[in-house]
Write a protein that holds these residues in place. Structure first.
Motif, PDB file in Angstrom:
ATOM      1  N   ILE A  85       0.773  -1.183   0.347  1.00 19.76           N
ATOM      2  CA  ILE A  85       0.124  -0.165  -0.228  1.00 19.76           C
ATOM      3  C   ILE A  85       0.901   1.181  -0.496  1.00 19.76           C
ATOM      4  CG2 ILE A  85      -2.122   0.919   1.183  1.00 19.76           C
ATOM      5  CD1 ILE A  85      -2.257  -1.376   2.552  1.00 19.76           C
ATOM      6  N   THR A  86       0.789   1.938  -0.747  1.00 20.94           N
ATOM      7  CA  THR A  86       1.610   3.033  -1.094  1.00 20.94           C
ATOM      8  C   THR A  86       0.698   4.369  -0.607  1.00 20.94           C
ATOM      9  OG1 THR A  86       1.030   3.718  -3.496  1.00 20.94           O
ATOM     10  CG2 THR A  86       2.433   2.059  -3.088  1.00 20.94           C
ATOM     11  N   LYS A  87       1.828   5.659  -0.406  1.00 19.58           N
ATOM     12  CA  LYS A  87       1.472   7.106  -0.203  1.00 19.58           C
ATOM     13  C   LYS A  87       0.203   7.459  -1.549  1.00 19.58           C
ATOM     14  CE  LYS A  87       2.601  11.659   0.399  1.00 19.58           C
ATOM     15  NZ  LYS A  87       3.470  12.027   0.201  1.00 19.58           N
ATOM     16  N   ASP A  88       0.227   6.723  -2.340  1.00 19.17           N
ATOM     17  CA  ASP A  88      -1.031   7.084  -4.076  1.00 19.17           C
ATOM     18  C   ASP A  88      -1.741   5.995  -3.094  1.00 19.17           C
ATOM     19  OD1 ASP A  88       1.062   8.963  -4.880  1.00 19.17           O
ATOM     20  OD2 ASP A  88       1.743   7.582  -6.289  1.00 19.17           O
ATOM     21  N   SER A  89      -2.284   5.263  -2.991  1.00 20.72           N
ATOM     22  CA  SER A  89      -2.785   4.363  -2.889  1.00 20.72           C
ATOM     23  C   SER A  89      -3.973   3.954  -1.467  1.00 20.72           C
ATOM     24  CB  SER A  89      -2.673   2.887  -2.859  1.00 20.72           C
ATOM     25  OG  SER A  89      -2.111   2.358  -2.062  1.00 20.72           O
ATOM     26  N   ILE A  90      -3.347   4.763  -0.625  1.00 20.60           N
ATOM     27  CA  ILE A  90      -4.047   4.867   0.230  1.00 20.60           C
ATOM     28  C   ILE A  90      -5.146   5.290   0.647  1.00 20.60           C
ATOM     29  CG2 ILE A  90      -2.599   6.348   2.244  1.00 20.60           C
ATOM     30  CD1 ILE A  90      -3.866   3.783   3.416  1.00 20.60           C
ATOM     31  N   PRO A  91      -5.630   6.584  -0.573  1.00 26.65           N
ATOM     32  CA  PRO A  91      -7.051   7.138  -0.469  1.00 26.65           C
ATOM     33  C   PRO A  91      -7.516   6.485  -1.558  1.00 26.65           C
ATOM     34  CG  PRO A  91      -4.998   8.365  -1.167  1.00 26.65           C
ATOM     35  CD  PRO A  91      -4.122   7.712  -0.269  1.00 26.65           C
ATOM     36  N   ASN A  92      -7.913   5.478  -1.381  1.00 24.67           N
ATOM     37  CA  ASN A  92      -8.357   4.376  -2.472  1.00 24.67           C
ATOM     38  C   ASN A  92      -9.052   3.676  -1.444  1.00 24.67           C
ATOM     39  OD1 ASN A  92      -8.618   0.990  -3.444  1.00 24.67           O
ATOM     40  ND2 ASN A  92      -9.386   2.569  -4.912  1.00 24.67           N
ATOM     41  N   HIS A  93      -8.528   3.490  -0.251  1.00 20.28           N
ATOM     42  CA  HIS A  93      -8.375   2.591   0.828  1.00 20.28           C
ATOM     43  C   HIS A  93      -9.639   3.381   1.767  1.00 20.28           C
ATOM     44  CE1 HIS A  93      -6.493  -1.389  -0.192  1.00 20.28           C
ATOM     45  NE2 HIS A  93      -5.247  -0.628  -0.636  1.00 20.28           N
ATOM     46  N   ILE A  94      -9.180   4.311   1.529  1.00 16.39           N
ATOM     47  CA  ILE A  94      -9.721   5.184   3.053  1.00 16.39           C
ATOM     48  C   ILE A  94     -11.662   5.967   2.324  1.00 16.39           C
ATOM     49  CG2 ILE A  94      -9.776   7.282   4.831  1.00 16.39           C
ATOM     50  CD1 ILE A  94      -7.469   4.629   4.929  1.00 16.39           C
ATOM     51  N   ASN A  95     -10.842   6.584   1.223  1.00 17.37           N
ATOM     52  CA  ASN A  95     -11.945   7.340   0.909  1.00 17.37           C
ATOM     53  C   ASN A  95     -13.633   6.054   0.257  1.00 17.37           C
ATOM     54  OD1 ASN A  95     -10.500   9.402   1.481  1.00 17.37           O
ATOM     55  ND2 ASN A  95     -10.074   9.686  -0.789  1.00 17.37           N
ATOM     56  N   THR A  96     -13.207   5.348  -0.424  1.00  9.82           N
ATOM     57  CA  THR A  96     -13.900   4.791  -0.951  1.00  9.82           C
ATOM     58  C   THR A  96     -15.177   4.238   0.180  1.00  9.82           C
ATOM     59  OG1 THR A  96     -12.434   3.825  -2.351  1.00  9.82           O
ATOM     60  CG2 THR A  96     -14.828   2.403  -2.215  1.00  9.82           C
ATOM     61  N   ALA A  97     -15.164   3.723   1.255  1.00  9.23           N
ATOM     62  CA  ALA A  97     -15.736   3.195   2.257  1.00  9.23           C
ATOM     63  C   ALA A  97     -16.757   4.723   2.646  1.00  9.23           C
ATOM     64  CB  ALA A  97     -15.435   2.735   3.511  1.00  9.23           C
ATOM     65  N   ARG A  98     -15.631   5.506   3.030  1.00  2.00           N
ATOM     66  CA  ARG A  98     -16.670   7.129   3.510  1.00  2.00           C
ATOM     67  C   ARG A  98     -17.571   7.029   1.605  1.00  2.00           C
ATOM     68  NH1 ARG A  98     -13.555  11.876   1.345  1.00  2.00           N
ATOM     69  NH2 ARG A  98     -14.216  10.921  -0.785  1.00  2.00           N
ATOM     70  N   ASN A  99     -17.318   6.743   0.628  1.00  2.00           N
ATOM     71  CA  ASN A  99     -17.985   7.634  -0.906  1.00  2.00           C
ATOM     72  C   ASN A  99     -19.401   6.817   0.016  1.00  2.00           C
ATOM     73  OD1 ASN A  99     -16.228   9.263  -1.294  1.00  2.00           O
ATOM     74  ND2 ASN A  99     -15.681   8.343  -3.003  1.00  2.00           N
ATOM     75  N   ALA A 100     -19.139   5.274   0.059  1.00  2.00           N
ATOM     76  CA  ALA A 100     -20.486   4.905   0.375  1.00  2.00           C
ATOM     77  C   ALA A 100     -21.681   5.316   1.570  1.00  2.00           C
ATOM     78  CB  ALA A 100     -20.313   3.633   0.274  1.00  2.00           C
ATOM     79  N   LEU A 101     -21.106   5.742   2.560  1.00  2.00           N
ATOM     80  CA  LEU A 101     -21.661   6.260   3.541  1.00  2.00           C
ATOM     81  C   LEU A 101     -22.455   7.656   2.727  1.00  2.00           C
ATOM     82  CD1 LEU A 101     -19.756   5.196   6.395  1.00  2.00           C
ATOM     83  CD2 LEU A 101     -21.721   3.866   6.229  1.00  2.00           C
ATOM     84  N   LEU A 102     -21.450   8.318   1.904  1.00  2.00           N
ATOM     85  CA  LEU A 102     -21.412   9.673   2.413  1.00  2.00           C
ATOM     86  C   LEU A 102     -23.272   9.575   0.949  1.00  2.00           C
ATOM     87  CD1 LEU A 102     -19.257  11.513   1.898  1.00  2.00           C
ATOM     88  CD2 LEU A 102     -20.599  11.687   3.590  1.00  2.00           C
ATOM     89  N   CYS A 103     -23.067   8.193   0.088  1.00  2.00           N
ATOM     90  CA  CYS A 103     -23.995   8.324  -0.887  1.00  2.00           C
ATOM     91  C   CYS A 103     -25.240   8.075  -0.351  1.00  2.00           C
ATOM     92  CB  CYS A 103     -23.724   7.282  -1.857  1.00  2.00           C
ATOM     93  SG  CYS A 103     -22.132   7.769  -3.267  1.00  2.00           S
ATOM     94  N   TYR A 104     -25.358   7.037   0.460  1.00  2.00           N
ATOM     95  CA  TYR A 104     -26.150   7.102   1.323  1.00  2.00           C
ATOM     96  C   TYR A 104     -27.234   7.672   1.848  1.00  2.00           C
ATOM     97  CZ  TYR A 104     -29.143   4.904   5.005  1.00  2.00           C
ATOM     98  OH  TYR A 104     -30.168   4.711   6.089  1.00  2.00           O
ATOM     99  N   MET A 105     -26.581   8.718   2.521  1.00  2.00           N
ATOM    100  CA  MET A 105     -26.816  10.168   2.824  1.00  2.00           C
ATOM    101  C   MET A 105     -27.496  10.732   2.115  1.00  2.00           C
ATOM    102  SD  MET A 105     -23.816  11.481   5.660  1.00  2.00           S
ATOM    103  CE  MET A 105     -23.232  10.554   7.189  1.00  2.00           C
TER     104      MET A 105
END
Length: 534
Positions: free
Chosen positions: A146-166
């Motif tokens: 997991i690189t500095k460039d790839s960590i946002p993919n892991h962090i932001n996607t679950a957040r985005n799913a919750l925000l879409c639901y909201m």
């Protein structure tokens, strides 16, 4: 401060300075007046902002994939991997396919070993910031960068799913309650000087500060390795809390619910009246859904995710639409191989613009974590190509084709779910394996099933199960109608038998799960120890 700066502050867990300046006047006074909490209040504009961005990306998915491909090439050319494979000469996808064949972890391992030795710029620029440690069926322990460039993919996607639901439902109140993430230990070791641990434990270190006060269980409990001890501590810590969101792999959520019901004598929904959102992934949710809802005592909103140590690939963006939205603009360039070709020496490789709805594809990824033409081992099927939404259909290594039938996970899950619904049966867990006859009698498929409540007529249930599978798989139907195979046989597994099996192999809890299908008898022969007749 402009709106984007305001949003950026919230994303990073920081409160904009102008809010502090008006804490005792405009903001908190109005929030008290409307009896609202600040997190759910601020979530509304943020959810709307992210939701609109995701909608725009639906229209640009193919173009975004092209941009990601060329960015990966640009960076990859300066790595050891790029120099050895000649990426400096690659300018098109057709040239890339010639230069970089599809590979699995075993073919990636020599490069990982170089990273462990302390080398830089091996698969991606610099060094990984983490190794996600996971276990493979044939490769033993795997270390996924997991690189500095790839960590946002892991962090932001679950957040985005919750925000879409909201944004879609307007439900933001759960953000003010307690949330539990049934995950692996956040304790990290060092491998080659790189922090290493389970992906869920790594992600735990990146929970935004503004959610830390909402998060359960405690850090100390999360660090416990023994699942049963950990489960009891989780129940202790959550029993009297205002739980609003519960997340995890379905079988482990069910164990948590069972213990809550056992202690309280109440349904989970009665114990947690504000529980409204369940987030899950890792396995197909459908076979577990009815029992989970029965334990809750009512339906709650469900958000499905498609994460792995190698990346976060898709998420449920809508409660109305079928399937999961492909994460098309998050540092991953996808390739697709028709599942029937995946073990060919030179399979046909497709990009996103070439896929068709209804086809079963093996998923191949190229990412800014330094994974190149990497065979993930998962199969997917697009249910829509405008936008690109998919369902996970199984694993390339989890199938039965001992007799040429090539039965896959999607087919057995559909078959048992439909039979269970028709017979009002609840299934706790199941797996299927071939039985190859060495003596008299024909071979057959053996289904190991742990029932929550048994069918009134086991034979009739087996017949329906058989009929469903024959309708889904023409090759299996031919083998049955041609008397090559005998009808399937069901071996009931005693209560908690699958849990005891997982405990016996040291894989109880965390992100571990029982494969739905095996092409051999390894799991079946072990499970036979917990069959009801023993």
């Amino acid at each position: 401060m402009d709106y984007q700066s305001f949003i950026a502050c919230i994303v990073q867990g920081e409160m904009p300075s102008f809010i502090f300046a008006t804490v005792e006047t405009q903001w908190f006074a109005s929030l008290r007046f409307f009896d609202m909490k600040i997190k759910s209040f601020l979530a509304k504009p943020f959810a709307s902002y992210i939701y609109k961005g995701i909608r725009r990306e639906m229209e640009s998915a193919v173009a975004d994939q092209e941009k990601i491909f060329h960015h990966l090439l640009k960076v990859g050319r300066n790595t050891e991997f790029g120099k050895e494979t000649g990426l400096e000469k690659v300018n098109s996808y057709e040239e890339y396919k010639q230069a970089v064949p599809i590979r699995d972890y075993e073919h990636l391992r020599p490069w990982i070993d170089k990273i462990k030795e302390g080398r830089h710029n091996v698969l991606w620029k610099g060094r990984p910031i983490y190794f996600a440690k996971t276990s493979g069926t044939t490769s033993g322990t795997k270390y996924i960068p997991i690189t500095k460039d790839s960590i946002p993919n892991h962090i932001n996607t679950a957040r985005n799913a919750l925000l879409c639901y909201m944004a879609e439902t307007g439900n933001t109140a759960f953000a003010d309650g307690k949330m539990i993430f049934l995950s692996g230990s956040p304790e990290l070791e060092r491998v080659g000087g790189i922090p290493t641990g389970r992906l869920s434990g790594i992600v735990n270190h990146h929970v935004p500060r503004y959610l830390r006060t909402n998060q359960l269980p405690s850090y100390e409990t999360n660090c416990l390795e023994d699942w049963e001890t950990k489960l009891n501590k989780i129940v202790d810590e959550t029993f009297n809390q205002n739980m609003t969101l519960i997340s995890g792999i379905p079988p482990w959520m069910q164990m948590y619910f069972d213990e809550l019901v056992k202690r309280s004598g109440k349904k989970v929904g009665e114990l947690f009246p504000n529980f409204s959102v369940m987030v899950q992934g890792g396995v197909n949710f459908e076979p577990y859904k009815s029992k989970l809802f029965e334990s809750i005592g009512r339906k709650v909103a469900c958000i499905e995710l498609f994460p792995a140590s190698e990346g976060f690939f898709a998420f449920q963006d809508s409660q109305q639409a079928e399937g999961l939205l492909l994460n098309s603009n998050s540092g991953i360039f996808y390739e697709f191989v028709t599942a029937s070709e995946i073990f060919n020496e030179n399979p046909t490789r497709l990009t996103l613009k070439d896929v068709k709805a209804g086809e079963n594809y093996a998923l191949i990824i190229n990412s800014n974590a330094g994974l190149w033409a990497y065979n993930l081992g998962d199969t997917v099927k697009f249910v829509s190509i405008n936008p690109y939404r998919l369902v996970v259909t199984g694993r390339t290594k989890h199938f039965i084709s001992a007799f040429g039938e090539h039965v896959i996970g999607e087919e057995v899950e559909y078959s048992i779910q439909k039979a269970a619904e028709e017979e009002s049966v609840h299934i706790t867990e199941f797996t299927v394996a071939p039985f190859v006859s060495q003596k008299e009698g024909r071979s057959y498929h053996e289904w190991f099933i742990e029932f929550e409540n048994k069918p009134r007529d086991m034979h009739a249930f087996a017949v329906k199960l058989e009929e469903n599978l024959r309708k889904k798989n023409v090759y299996y139907d031919d083998l049955i109608s041609g008397n090559i195979l005998s009808p399937l046989k069901i071996t009931p597994v005693r209560k908690n038998g699958f849990i005891d099996y997982m405990k016996s192999i040291g894989k109880l809890g965390g992100q571990n799960k029982v494969p739905r299908l095996s092409n051999d008898r390894k799991i079946a022969d072990e499970l036979a120890r917990w069959a009801e007749h023993n």
